[in-house]
Write an enzyme that holds these catalytic residues in place. Structure first.
Site, PDB file in Angstrom:
ATOM      1  CE1 TYR A 151      -4.061   1.907   0.356  1.00 34.54           C
ATOM      2  CE2 TYR A 151      -2.898   3.108   2.077  1.00 34.54           C
ATOM      3  CZ  TYR A 151      -3.978   2.989   1.213  1.00 34.54           C
ATOM      4  OH  TYR A 151      -4.952   3.956   1.203  1.00 34.54           O
ATOM      5  CE  LYS A 155      -4.082   4.293  -2.277  1.00 33.10           C
ATOM      6  NZ  LYS A 155      -5.123   4.690  -3.278  1.00 33.10           N
TER       7      LYS A 155
END
Length: 251
Positions: A151, A155
């Site tokens: 993640y 991102k």
């Protein structure tokens, strides 16, 4: 403040729930015609009806952003319906805690590659409309550690892609990213954890969020709508934290 958005047309991916739904509704409140896409049809049709209740034309398209052909279809149907395209919000994305190759590939496809493909697909239509605005929904954990490895990395890649595209597409099209902190809503991960462990979540908030509470989808949406508007006409390549002070990063 008049945001000068009335009559424009937008796509919000992952627009049937949570932050995506709030963004779609906030755009509709400013007079924007909105197309939303998501995999689940029931929630999609409910959001589509909510958008129309705001007095704007709306389109719900069942689609999986991990599929290139679905992204192309969403863009084509939106332009066919509204006759133009001015705004893209890349909100859809998946996540999981495992560190397997399958998880990394899923998170990459549903976040970065989906945003890359959608951005590529909308550019000709935005140019035909005289310009536009693209916003990627990233995370504060794209700017600092704190999330799972996949993640965090994915991102961060979305923030980097937005910056690179801002330079490439200027001055016609502005590209920015928004980095939410911990946002709670029914059915979301933080919403579930609040129900399951309210005492633990109270400690988490006290230790991590200076504003003393989780954020709401509507608070993220307000910033996104501003970035999509002419009031942000000299803002491009930026990443704006919306996190109640949760981030510890200086940049």
């Amino acid at each position: 403040m008049d945001l000068h958005l009335t009559g424009k047309a937008a796509i919000v991916t992952g627009g049937s729930r949570g932050i995506g739904r709030a963004i779609a509704l906030a755009l509709a409140d400013e007079g924007v015609r909105v197309a939303v896409c998501a995999r689940g049809e029931d929630a999609l049709r409910s959001t589509e009806a909510e958008l129309r209740a705001r007095g704007v034309d709306a389109l719900g398209v069942v689609a999986d952003v991990e599929r290139a052909e679905d992204i192309d279809r969403v863009v084509a149907e939106t332009v066919a319906r509204f006759g133009r395209l001015d705004i893209l919000v890349n909100n859809a994305g998946g996540r999981a805690r495992e560190d397997s190759d399958n998880v990394w590939e899923m998170v990459f496809r549903s976040n970065v590659l989906a945003a890359v493909r959608a951005t590529r697909a909308v550019v000709p239509h935005m140019r035909a409309s005289g310009g536009g605005s693209i916003v990627h929904i990233a995370s504060i954990f794209g700017r600092e550690s704190g999330g799972t490895p996949a993640y965090n990395a994915i991102k961060a890649a979305m923030i980097s892609h937005a910056k690179a595209m801002a330079i490439e597409l200027a001055p016609e099209i502005r590209v920015n990213s928004v980095a939410p902190g911990s946002v709670s809503f029914p059915g979301g991960s933080w919403g579930r954890r609040l129900e399951e462990d309210p005492d633990g979540m109270r400690v988490f908030i006290e230790r991590n969020i200076p504003m003393g509470r989780f954020g709401t989808p509507e608070e993220i949406a307000d910033v996104v709508v501003f970035l999509c508007s002419e009031r942000a006409s000299w803002v491009t390549g930026a990443c704006l934290n919306v996190d109640g002070g949760q981030s510890r990063s200086n940049i």
